[in-house]
Design a protein around this motif. Structure first.
Motif, PDB file in Angstrom:
ATOM      1  N   GLY A 135      15.279 -18.088   3.002  1.00 17.40           N
ATOM      2  CA  GLY A 135      14.250 -17.057   2.962  1.00 17.40           C
ATOM      3  C   GLY A 135      14.667 -15.757   3.611  1.00 17.40           C
ATOM      4  N   VAL A 136      15.668 -15.782   4.475  1.00 16.56           N
ATOM      5  CA  VAL A 136      16.159 -14.563   5.123  1.00 16.56           C
ATOM      6  C   VAL A 136      17.564 -14.222   4.625  1.00 16.56           C
ATOM      7  N   GLY A 137      17.897 -14.678   3.427  1.00 19.73           N
ATOM      8  CA  GLY A 137      19.236 -14.465   2.892  1.00 19.73           C
ATOM      9  C   GLY A 137      19.466 -13.119   2.248  1.00 19.73           C
ATOM     10  N   HIS A 138      18.416 -12.295   2.061  1.00 17.74           N
ATOM     11  CA  HIS A 138      18.587 -10.969   1.458  1.00 17.74           C
ATOM     12  C   HIS A 138      19.122 -10.021   2.528  1.00 17.74           C
ATOM     13  N   ILE A 139      20.435  -9.870   2.594  1.00 18.39           N
ATOM     14  CA  ILE A 139      21.042  -9.127   3.692  1.00 18.39           C
ATOM     15  C   ILE A 139      21.364  -7.683   3.331  1.00 18.39           C
ATOM     16  N   LEU A 140      21.428  -7.352   2.041  1.00 22.32           N
ATOM     17  CA  LEU A 140      21.784  -5.987   1.655  1.00 22.32           C
ATOM     18  C   LEU A 140      21.228  -5.678   0.276  1.00 22.32           C
ATOM     19  N   TRP A 141      20.612  -4.507   0.133  1.00 19.34           N
ATOM     20  CA  TRP A 141      20.124  -3.992  -1.148  1.00 19.34           C
ATOM     21  C   TRP A 141      20.878  -2.700  -1.454  1.00 19.34           C
ATOM     22  N   TYR A 142      21.231  -2.519  -2.700  1.00 19.07           N
ATOM     23  CA  TYR A 142      21.909  -1.286  -3.085  1.00 19.07           C
ATOM     24  C   TYR A 142      21.424  -0.834  -4.457  1.00 19.07           C
ATOM     25  N   THR A 143      21.575   0.439  -4.725  1.00 15.90           N
ATOM     26  CA  THR A 143      21.294   1.002  -6.045  1.00 15.90           C
ATOM     27  C   THR A 143      22.532   1.752  -6.524  1.00 15.90           C
ATOM     28  N   GLY A 271       7.886  -5.240 -14.512  1.00 26.09           N
ATOM     29  CA  GLY A 271       7.763  -4.297 -13.417  1.00 26.09           C
ATOM     30  C   GLY A 271       8.938  -3.342 -13.413  1.00 26.09           C
ATOM     31  N   ILE A 272       8.899  -2.366 -12.510  1.00 25.77           N
ATOM     32  CA  ILE A 272       9.972  -1.390 -12.381  1.00 25.77           C
ATOM     33  C   ILE A 272      10.374  -1.297 -10.914  1.00 25.77           C
ATOM     34  N   PHE A 273      11.537  -0.711 -10.660  1.00 24.21           N
ATOM     35  CA  PHE A 273      12.002  -0.483  -9.303  1.00 24.21           C
ATOM     36  C   PHE A 273      12.120   1.014  -9.092  1.00 24.21           C
ATOM     37  N   ASP A 274      11.316   1.530  -8.192  1.00 16.46           N
ATOM     38  CA  ASP A 274      11.307   2.952  -7.890  1.00 16.46           C
ATOM     39  C   ASP A 274      11.804   3.143  -6.457  1.00 16.46           C
ATOM     40  N   ILE A 275      12.601   4.173  -6.226  1.00 23.57           N
ATOM     41  CA  ILE A 275      13.163   4.425  -4.903  1.00 23.57           C
ATOM     42  C   ILE A 275      12.692   5.785  -4.399  1.00 23.57           C
ATOM     43  N   ASN A 276      11.961   5.769  -3.312  1.00 24.95           N
ATOM     44  CA  ASN A 276      11.488   6.971  -2.627  1.00 24.95           C
ATOM     45  C   ASN A 276      10.679   7.899  -3.517  1.00 24.95           C
ATOM     46  N   GLU A 278      11.328   8.932  -6.376  1.00 25.61           N
ATOM     47  CA  GLU A 278      12.181   9.845  -7.134  1.00 25.61           C
ATOM     48  C   GLU A 278      12.475   9.341  -8.539  1.00 25.61           C
ATOM     49  N   GLY A 279      11.942   8.208  -8.909  1.00 29.90           N
ATOM     50  CA  GLY A 279      12.177   7.663 -10.228  1.00 29.90           C
ATOM     51  C   GLY A 279      12.798   6.284 -10.175  1.00 29.90           C
ATOM     52  N   GLU A 280      12.993   5.713 -11.354  1.00 32.94           N
ATOM     53  CA  GLU A 280      13.540   4.357 -11.433  1.00 32.94           C
ATOM     54  C   GLU A 280      15.010   4.328 -11.040  1.00 32.94           C
ATOM     55  N   ALA A 281      15.431   3.153 -10.587  1.00 30.68           N
ATOM     56  CA  ALA A 281      16.816   2.960 -10.172  1.00 30.68           C
ATOM     57  C   ALA A 281      17.273   1.576 -10.577  1.00 30.68           C
ATOM     58  N   VAL A 282      18.577   1.407 -10.633  1.00 24.78           N
ATOM     59  CA  VAL A 282      19.211   0.126 -10.969  1.00 24.78           C
ATOM     60  C   VAL A 282      20.086  -0.288  -9.786  1.00 24.78           C
ATOM     61  N   GLY A 283      20.038  -1.539  -9.447  1.00 27.94           N
ATOM     62  CA  GLY A 283      20.857  -2.003  -8.329  1.00 27.94           C
ATOM     63  C   GLY A 283      20.887  -3.507  -8.242  1.00 27.94           C
ATOM     64  N   GLY A 284      21.139  -4.011  -7.043  1.00 31.01           N
ATOM     65  CA  GLY A 284      21.245  -5.450  -6.849  1.00 31.01           C
ATOM     66  C   GLY A 284      20.906  -5.838  -5.426  1.00 31.01           C
ATOM     67  N   PHE A 318      27.683   3.950  -5.080  1.00 34.49           N
ATOM     68  CA  PHE A 318      26.732   3.021  -4.462  1.00 34.49           C
ATOM     69  C   PHE A 318      25.827   3.774  -3.491  1.00 34.49           C
ATOM     70  N   ASN A 319      24.573   3.366  -3.465  1.00 36.93           N
ATOM     71  CA  ASN A 319      23.604   3.895  -2.516  1.00 36.93           C
ATOM     72  C   ASN A 319      22.922   2.706  -1.839  1.00 36.93           C
ATOM     73  N   ILE A 320      23.269   2.440  -0.584  1.00 38.32           N
ATOM     74  CA  ILE A 320      22.716   1.297   0.149  1.00 38.32           C
ATOM     75  C   ILE A 320      21.325   1.658   0.655  1.00 38.32           C
ATOM     76  N   VAL A 321      20.327   0.906   0.209  1.00 39.19           N
ATOM     77  CA  VAL A 321      18.940   1.203   0.588  1.00 39.19           C
ATOM     78  C   VAL A 321      18.433   0.273   1.682  1.00 39.19           C
ATOM     79  N   TYR A 322      19.055  -0.872   1.859  1.00 34.80           N
ATOM     80  CA  TYR A 322      18.700  -1.777   2.958  1.00 34.80           C
ATOM     81  C   TYR A 322      19.955  -2.466   3.436  1.00 34.80           C
ATOM     82  N   ASP A 323      20.203  -2.378   4.723  1.00 40.15           N
ATOM     83  CA  ASP A 323      21.403  -2.951   5.328  1.00 40.15           C
ATOM     84  C   ASP A 323      20.991  -3.601   6.645  1.00 40.15           C
ATOM     85  N   ARG A 324      21.038  -4.933   6.693  1.00 39.70           N
ATOM     86  CA  ARG A 324      20.602  -5.616   7.900  1.00 39.70           C
ATOM     87  C   ARG A 324      21.583  -5.456   9.054  1.00 39.70           C
TER      88      ARG A 324
END
Length: 426
Positions: A135-143, A271-276, A278-284, A318-324
């Motif tokens: 459940g706490v395995g999401h360690i990094l999000w990027y777009t 659904g969609i993924f919006d960042i800040n 500013e519009g939709e984004a693609v990432g992982g 790459f744009n890192i949006v979450y970095d633990r």
């Protein structure tokens, strides 16, 4: 027993010092190898089974997918309970095992049951086991920041290049893609034309499926050279799909374009993924494997990103949006600073009250040695360095200092009394 231990220690000071030095060295090694994370992993020991059967209502999913799987997965060894969730086109089964069960052993047991459960499911519904994450395995999000590419092209780069590269990083269980459009050819049938040509929907589906295939023949030799025979039949454009013949009427073939329109489009999205804003984004999302070192995995992923960036389309980055790792470093640095401050303050106070540098030195040595032994125990019980465990060590400093002050002051008082007695008799 304690008196004998103290007497032995006093008579064998070198042995005690060697044992303390060995424990301190072992503790330093444990500090360097201990797993580092920001928060403790308190999630349950579970295996997730995911089944996709798009286009079906939640009730159909519940009756034909979730219920057969839940009943089939019950009764396995060390299973606490089985939960099932049904939604539009998807089914999730959560198999909760006992805490002491090995996660990979549990996944093997679930795989064995799923092998026999496939016969109970309708055609097209294939259950798969989720990644070996927690459940706490999401360690990094990027777009992916690519101003010149549309969402479909960005998603294609993510799914067919970035994802496969990052999944090879040690400790990574899965790279979950999000956002954008997954390209597909969409055939929109016209009911009136189907009725005019007396063609059914299954006939159209069968024609497209049959023509989107490759088959191999054998080989033949000519002039001592072997030639491989095969047919290339994969569809590569909307025009090829439009030209597929469905059937022949009065020696005239009826093609797909006669009863439908073909276009390149994106898969239906929920659904969609919006960042800040500013519009939709693609990432992982980088999902860490069970029991890995979060700080080390994040560092390895970032190094791999630098390698992958060299092969990205021009202008994409790459744009890192979450970095633990930021939270991990801040938490560890905060607690580490607290430990150092407590050790310094405790030593200074003891020196001021006793005004005896050897007594202060005892506490200065005892504090880091106790912390080092604490990390040995953390590794022994497979506990990571996180806010909870490090805070516990910080709180224990007070107990250690109290014990050291009492013992040192008591020894100092007895030595002083003995010296005063000798001087009186002398």
């Amino acid at each position: 027993m304690i008196g004998k231990l103290i007497s032995f220690s006093l008579r064998n000071r070198l042995v005690v010092l060697l044992i303390a030095a060995g424990l301190f060295g072992w503790g330093l090694y444990s500090v360097s190898t201990n797993k580092v994370d920001a928060i403790p992993d308190l999630s349950e020991n579970q295996v997730i089974v995911f089944t996709e059967w798009m286009g079906r209502s939640p009730q159909i999913i519940e009756d034909q997918v979730t219920y057969p799987l839940v009943t089939n997965l019950q009764g396995m060894p060390q299973v606490k309970y089985v939960r099932g969730v049904s939604m539009f086109g998807m089914s999730f089964i959560y198999v909760i095992f006992e805490d002491d069960a090995d996660v990979y052993w549990a996944r093997e047991r679930v795989s064995e049951r799923l092998a026999s459960a496939n016969r109970l499911l309708p055609e097209g519904a294939v259950p798969t086991i989720g990644p070996e994450g927690t459940g706490v395995g999401h360690i990094l999000w990027y777009t992916l920041d690519a101003p010149g590419l549309d969402l479909g092209e960005q998603r294609a780069v993510q799914d067919w290049y970035v994802k496969f590269a990052l999944q090879n990083v040690p400790g990574v269980s899965e790279i979950a893609s999000f956002g954008g459009f997954q390209k597909q050819y969409q055939i929109t049938l016209d009911p009136n034309r189907l009725a005019y040509f007396n063609i059914t929907v299954p006939q159209v589906m069968a024609a497209v499926r049959t023509n989107n295939n490759e088959s191999g023949g054998s080989k033949f030799e000519m002039s001592d050279i072997g030639y491989i025979v095969k047919t290339t039949g994969y569809l590569q454009s909307a025009e090829e799909i439009e030209s597929i013949p469905i059937l022949t009427q009065n020696t005239i073939p009826v093609q797909v374009k006669d009863v439908a329109t073909v276009q390149m489009t994106g898969e239906s999205r929920l659904g969609i993924f919006d960042i800040n804003g500013e519009g939709e984004a693609v990432g992982g999302i980088v999902v860490m494997r069970y029991g890995e070192n979060a700080a080390e995995v994040i560092e390895n992923v970032k190094e791999k990103m630098n390698e992958v960036a060299a092969g990205l389309p021009k202008g994409m980055k790459f744009n890192i949006v979450y970095d633990r790792s930021g939270l991990i470093n801040e938490a560890v640095d905060s607690v580490r600073g607290t430990l150092i401050e407590e050790m310094i303050v405790a030593s200074v106070i003891v020196f001021l009250f006793l005004f005896h540098w050897r007594s202060a030195l005892i506490i200065i040595i005892q504090l880091p040695l106790s912390v080092a032994i604490g990390f040995i125990l953390l590794n022994a019980f497979d506990i990571s360095s996180n806010i909870m465990s490090l805070t516990g060590i910080a709180l224990s400093i007070g107990v250690i200092v109290d014990d050291a002050i009492v013992m040192v002051e008591n020894a100092y008082r007895h030595l002083a009394e003995a010296q005063h007695t000798e001087e009186s008799h002398g």
